[in-house]
Scaffold this motif. Structure first.
Motif, PDB file in Angstrom:
ATOM      1  N   ARG A  56      66.746  24.249  69.874  1.00  0.00           N
ATOM      2  CA  ARG A  56      66.042  25.218  69.027  1.00  0.00           C
ATOM      3  C   ARG A  56      64.545  25.203  69.286  1.00  0.00           C
ATOM      4  NH1 ARG A  56      64.074  25.023  63.641  1.00  0.00           N
ATOM      5  NH2 ARG A  56      64.778  22.854  63.508  1.00  0.00           N
ATOM      6  N   ASP A  57      63.987  24.035  69.549  1.00  0.00           N
ATOM      7  CA  ASP A  57      62.533  23.923  69.766  1.00  0.00           C
ATOM      8  C   ASP A  57      62.180  23.743  71.243  1.00  0.00           C
ATOM      9  OD1 ASP A  57      61.988  24.106  67.011  1.00  0.00           O
ATOM     10  OD2 ASP A  57      62.424  21.973  66.751  1.00  0.00           O
ATOM     11  N   LEU A  58      63.113  24.056  72.116  1.00  0.00           N
ATOM     12  CA  LEU A  58      62.862  23.900  73.543  1.00  0.00           C
ATOM     13  C   LEU A  58      61.768  24.857  74.016  1.00  0.00           C
ATOM     14  CD1 LEU A  58      63.698  22.716  76.324  1.00  0.00           C
ATOM     15  CD2 LEU A  58      65.350  24.600  76.502  1.00  0.00           C
ATOM     16  N   THR A  59      60.808  24.336  74.744  1.00  0.00           N
ATOM     17  CA  THR A  59      59.773  25.179  75.345  1.00  0.00           C
ATOM     18  C   THR A  59      59.851  25.032  76.860  1.00  0.00           C
ATOM     19  OG1 THR A  59      58.136  23.411  75.204  1.00  0.00           O
ATOM     20  CG2 THR A  59      58.245  24.976  73.367  1.00  0.00           C
ATOM     21  N   SER A  60      59.445  26.074  77.571  1.00  0.00           N
ATOM     22  CA  SER A  60      59.510  26.071  79.029  1.00  0.00           C
ATOM     23  C   SER A  60      58.232  26.641  79.609  1.00  0.00           C
ATOM     24  CB  SER A  60      60.690  26.920  79.511  1.00  0.00           C
ATOM     25  OG  SER A  60      61.928  26.401  79.092  1.00  0.00           O
ATOM     26  N   LYS A  61      57.885  26.170  80.799  1.00  0.00           N
ATOM     27  CA  LYS A  61      56.853  26.804  81.595  1.00  0.00           C
ATOM     28  C   LYS A  61      57.531  27.846  82.480  1.00  0.00           C
ATOM     29  CE  LYS A  61      53.671  22.883  81.695  1.00  0.00           C
ATOM     30  NZ  LYS A  61      52.929  21.924  82.560  1.00  0.00           N
ATOM     31  N   ILE A  62      56.846  28.955  82.710  1.00  0.00           N
ATOM     32  CA  ILE A  62      57.411  30.056  83.469  1.00  0.00           C
ATOM     33  C   ILE A  62      56.687  30.189  84.805  1.00  0.00           C
ATOM     34  CG2 ILE A  62      57.908  32.527  83.513  1.00  0.00           C
ATOM     35  CD1 ILE A  62      59.508  31.013  81.412  1.00  0.00           C
ATOM     36  N   ALA A  63      57.457  30.311  85.861  1.00  0.00           N
ATOM     37  CA  ALA A  63      56.921  30.576  87.197  1.00  0.00           C
ATOM     38  C   ALA A  63      57.386  31.967  87.623  1.00  0.00           C
ATOM     39  CB  ALA A  63      57.406  29.530  88.192  1.00  0.00           C
ATOM     40  N   LEU A  64      56.518  32.708  88.265  1.00  0.00           N
ATOM     41  CA  LEU A  64      56.828  34.068  88.691  1.00  0.00           C
ATOM     42  C   LEU A  64      56.648  34.181  90.200  1.00  0.00           C
ATOM     43  CD1 LEU A  64      57.441  37.057  88.065  1.00  0.00           C
ATOM     44  CD2 LEU A  64      54.980  37.387  87.746  1.00  0.00           C
ATOM     45  N   THR A  65      57.726  34.566  90.883  1.00  0.00           N
ATOM     46  CA  THR A  65      57.632  34.876  92.307  1.00  0.00           C
ATOM     47  C   THR A  65      57.482  36.388  92.452  1.00  0.00           C
ATOM     48  OG1 THR A  65      60.027  35.158  92.603  1.00  0.00           O
ATOM     49  CG2 THR A  65      59.136  32.917  92.828  1.00  0.00           C
ATOM     50  N   ALA A  66      57.570  36.888  93.660  1.00  0.00           N
ATOM     51  CA  ALA A  66      57.422  38.331  93.883  1.00  0.00           C
ATOM     52  C   ALA A  66      58.533  39.127  93.229  1.00  0.00           C
ATOM     53  CB  ALA A  66      57.382  38.619  95.383  1.00  0.00           C
ATOM     54  N   SER A  67      59.700  38.509  92.997  1.00  0.00           N
ATOM     55  CA  SER A  67      60.833  39.295  92.509  1.00  0.00           C
ATOM     56  C   SER A  67      61.599  38.670  91.350  1.00  0.00           C
ATOM     57  CB  SER A  67      61.821  39.558  93.654  1.00  0.00           C
ATOM     58  OG  SER A  67      62.425  38.345  94.077  1.00  0.00           O
ATOM     59  N   HIS A  68      61.169  37.482  90.868  1.00  0.00           N
ATOM     60  CA  HIS A  68      61.994  36.847  89.840  1.00  0.00           C
ATOM     61  C   HIS A  68      61.165  35.889  88.989  1.00  0.00           C
ATOM     62  CE1 HIS A  68      66.320  36.948  88.948  1.00  0.00           C
ATOM     63  NE2 HIS A  68      66.127  35.786  88.355  1.00  0.00           N
ATOM     64  N   HIS A  69      61.680  35.634  87.769  1.00  0.00           N
ATOM     65  CA  HIS A  69      61.105  34.623  86.887  1.00  0.00           C
ATOM     66  C   HIS A  69      61.943  33.349  86.968  1.00  0.00           C
ATOM     67  CE1 HIS A  69      59.355  38.245  84.949  1.00  0.00           C
ATOM     68  NE2 HIS A  69      58.400  37.430  84.569  1.00  0.00           N
ATOM     69  N   TRP A  70      61.262  32.211  86.872  1.00  0.00           N
ATOM     70  CA  TRP A  70      61.912  30.911  86.825  1.00  0.00           C
ATOM     71  C   TRP A  70      61.318  30.113  85.675  1.00  0.00           C
ATOM     72  CZ3 TRP A  70      65.604  29.502  90.601  1.00  0.00           C
ATOM     73  CH2 TRP A  70      65.751  30.417  91.655  1.00  0.00           C
TER      74      TRP A  70
END
Length: 253
Positions: free
Chosen positions: A162-176
Motif C-alpha cells: 500500500r505504501d510502496l514507492t518507486s523511482k521511474i526511468a523513462l527511455t525513448a519508448s517506455h517507462h520503467w
C-alpha cells in the motif's frame, strides 16, 4: 560498450507438461487461453519479428529425459533449424533445482561479460516489441542491476504494498519502475550474474533472494509499465494489456 554489441541469451526453463503438474504449484489457476505451447510460440514470434532478432539466442533447458523431450511440443521447434534453438538437458526434478542448474549453465556459458542473460520460465507471454525495449533500456545510462518484463499486479492490490514507492526511468519508448521483487524470470548481464551468483543459487525462493539482494546489497530491479510480459496466472496478469489477443495470435490451430 554499447547495446549494439550485446547479445541476449534466453535460457528457457522447460519440463514435460505431465511433470509440470507436479513439480510446480498444481493449484495454479491459468487464464482460459493458456497453454505452454502458446507461450513458446508467442516467444518465438515476438523475437523473429524484431529487427534485432539476430542478437537473440534461445536455449531450451529441458528438465527430463530424451524420450520425454521427443514427446514434448518443444521438440518440433528445436528440430526446425530455421529457429536456431539450442538444447541443454538437465536432471533437476524440482523447480528450485531446475532454476539453480539453469543459473549455472548461464554462468559457465562462453559469452561476453556484458551480454544479457534471460532466465525464463515456460509460462510467460510477451508483448510485441519487447526485444527492442530491452536493448533500448540497456543502452541508457540508468543505474540498475536486473529487469523483469512482468508488471506485477500484486504490487497494486496487496495491502503489504500500500505504501510502496518507486523511482521511474523513462527511455525513448517506455517507462520503467523500481520494484522490490519479481519472479524467477528476469534479465541481467553476465557480469552481474557472476557477481550475485552465490545469493541467486543459495536455495532461497525468488521473493526472498530478491529481497536480500535489494534490501541488504543495494541492488536495483526494474519492471516495465505497462508490462512487456506476463506470468500466466489468473488474477495476476500484467494490467492494462489484452493478453488473450496475444495468446490467440500464437495459439496452435
Amino acid at each position: 560498450m554499447t547495446a549494439n554489441k550485446r547479445t541476449l541469451h534466453i535460457y528457457y526453463r522447460h519440463v514435460h507438461v505431465k511433470s509440470d503438474l507436479t513439480s510446480r504449484d498444481p493449484n495454479k489457476q491459468r487464464p482460459h487461453w493458456f497453454s505452454h505451447e502458446t507461450c513458446f510460440r508467442n516467444l518465438l514470434t515476438t523475437i523473429r519479428e524484431s529487427p534485432l532478432s539476430d542478437r537473440v539466442r534461445i536455449t531450451i533447458v529441458y528438465d527430463g529425459s530424451t524420450d520425454d523431450f521427443i514427446d514434448d511440443f518443444s521438440s518440433k521447434y528445436f528440430s526446425n533449424q530455421e529457429y536456431g534453438i539450442k538444447l541443454q538437458f538437465i536432471k533437476g526434478g524440482s523447480d528450485l533445482n531446475s532454476f539453480r542448474l539453469t543459473l549455472y549453465i548461464g554462468r559457465t556459458a562462453d559469452i561476453k561479460n556484458d551480454d544479457l542473460i534471460y532466465i525464463l520460465e515456460n509460462d510467460y507471454l510477451h508483448q510485441h516489441g519487447w526485444v527492442e525495449k530491452v536493448f533500448e533500456l540497456y543502452d541508457t545510462p540508468f543505474q540498475f542491476d536486473y529487469i523483469s518484463l512482468y508488471d506485477h499486479k500484486d504490487k497494486y492490490i496487496y495491502e503489504m504494498y500500500r505504501d510502496l514507492t518507486s523511482k521511474i526511468a523513462l527511455t525513448a519508448s517506455h517507462h520503467w519502475r523500481t520494484t522490490p521483487s519479481t519472479c524467477a524470470s528476469f534479465i541481467l548481464a553476465k557480469e552481474v550474474l557472476d557477481r550475485d551468483y552465490e545469493i541467486f543459487s543459495s536455495g532461497l525462493t525468488d521473493y526472498y533472494f530478491f529481497s536480500k539482494l535489494i534490501n541488504e546489497n543495494g541492488r536495483i530491479l526494474l519492471t516495465p509499465v505497462p508490462g512487456l510480459a506476463t506470468h500466466s496466472m489468473e488474477g495476476y496478469l500484467s494490467p492494462t494489456i489484452d493478453w488473450s489477443k496475444l495468446a490467440l495470435e500464437a495459439s496452435v490451430v
